[in-house]
Design a protein around this motif. Structure first.
Motif, mmCIF file in Angstrom:
data_model
loop_
_atom_site.group_PDB
_atom_site.id
_atom_site.type_symbol
_atom_site.label_atom_id
_atom_site.label_comp_id
_atom_site.label_asym_id
_atom_site.label_seq_id
_atom_site.Cartn_x
_atom_site.Cartn_y
_atom_site.Cartn_z
ATOM 1 N N SER A 295 0.830 -1.201 0.000
ATOM 2 C CA SER A 295 0.000 0.000 0.000
ATOM 3 C C SER A 295 0.868 1.257 0.000
ATOM 4 C CB SER A 295 -0.968 0.006 1.184
ATOM 5 O OG SER A 295 -0.255 0.102 2.396
ATOM 6 N N ALA A 296 2.104 1.157 0.468
ATOM 7 C CA ALA A 296 3.034 2.277 0.415
ATOM 8 C C ALA A 296 3.530 2.505 -1.012
ATOM 9 C CB ALA A 296 4.214 2.028 1.342
ATOM 10 N N LEU A 297 3.226 1.567 -1.888
ATOM 11 C CA LEU A 297 3.684 1.627 -3.276
ATOM 12 C C LEU A 297 2.524 1.918 -4.218
ATOM 13 C CD1 LEU A 297 6.044 -1.474 -3.162
ATOM 14 C CD2 LEU A 297 6.644 0.925 -2.797
ATOM 15 N N GLN B 149 4.152 -6.236 -7.541
ATOM 16 C CA GLN B 149 2.818 -6.454 -6.971
ATOM 17 C C GLN B 149 2.160 -5.152 -6.526
ATOM 18 O OE1 GLN B 149 1.729 -9.484 -7.411
ATOM 19 N NE2 GLN B 149 3.767 -10.000 -8.165
ATOM 20 N N ALA B 150 2.820 -4.047 -6.742
ATOM 21 C CA ALA B 150 2.365 -2.763 -6.208
ATOM 22 C C ALA B 150 1.170 -2.189 -6.961
ATOM 23 C CB ALA B 150 3.512 -1.760 -6.262
ATOM 24 N N PRO B 151 0.279 -1.524 -6.234
ATOM 25 C CA PRO B 151 -0.844 -0.840 -6.878
ATOM 26 C C PRO B 151 -0.387 0.233 -7.864
ATOM 27 C CG PRO B 151 -1.189 -0.952 -4.501
ATOM 28 C CD PRO B 151 0.208 -1.434 -4.768
ATOM 29 N N GLY B 152 0.781 0.829 -7.628
ATOM 30 C CA GLY B 152 1.285 1.892 -8.496
ATOM 31 C C GLY B 152 2.114 1.418 -9.669
ATOM 32 N N GLN C 185 1.948 -2.514 -18.628
ATOM 33 C CA GLN C 185 1.999 -2.928 -17.226
ATOM 34 C C GLN C 185 2.161 -4.437 -17.079
ATOM 35 O OE1 GLN C 185 -1.103 -1.314 -14.755
ATOM 36 N NE2 GLN C 185 -0.822 -2.868 -13.195
ATOM 37 N N ASP C 186 1.405 -5.209 -17.844
ATOM 38 C CA ASP C 186 1.494 -6.670 -17.730
ATOM 39 C C ASP C 186 2.881 -7.179 -18.097
ATOM 40 O OD1 ASP C 186 -1.120 -6.820 -16.860
ATOM 41 O OD2 ASP C 186 -1.928 -7.310 -18.827
ATOM 42 N N ALA C 187 3.479 -6.569 -19.113
ATOM 43 C CA ALA C 187 4.823 -6.984 -19.531
ATOM 44 C C ALA C 187 5.855 -6.633 -18.462
ATOM 45 C CB ALA C 187 5.191 -6.335 -20.857
#
Length: 87
Positions: free
Chosen positions: A6-8, A39-42, A54-56
């Motif tokens: 979550s910090a990311l 694995q970061a949300p950002g 993003q997927d790559a």
């Protein structure tokens, strides 16, 4: 290195995480930071900043299969954010 993803949730958070790992210079810390970023949300913001889907980017980070060009692109983004956008 254990990091709360979550910090990311922003490019700044990701840049801080990676800058800390790069500054440390420990390969295990860098690998752990890159795995956390995968694995970061950002992650989408980082992918957009380096011009990669993003997927790559996630796949490359998770598989630890990225080349020097990708590493340098990530480091440029980190440096840009750590310097406050001054290039």
């Amino acid at each position: 290195m254990t990091r709360n993803t979550s910090a990311l949730d922003s490019l700044d958070g990701i840049a801080d995480c990676l800058a800390t790992a790069f500054d440390d210079g420990d390969g295990a810390a860098i690998a752990a930071a890159l795995q956390a970023v995968a694995q970061a949300p950002g992650l989408g913001a980082l992918a957009a900043a380096i011009g990669m889907p993003q997927d790559a980017l996630r796949a490359a980070l998770v598989a630890e299969e990225f080349n020097l060009d990708l590493t340098l692109e990530i480091m440029k983004v980190v440096d840009l954010h750590q310097s406050g956008g001054r290039g």
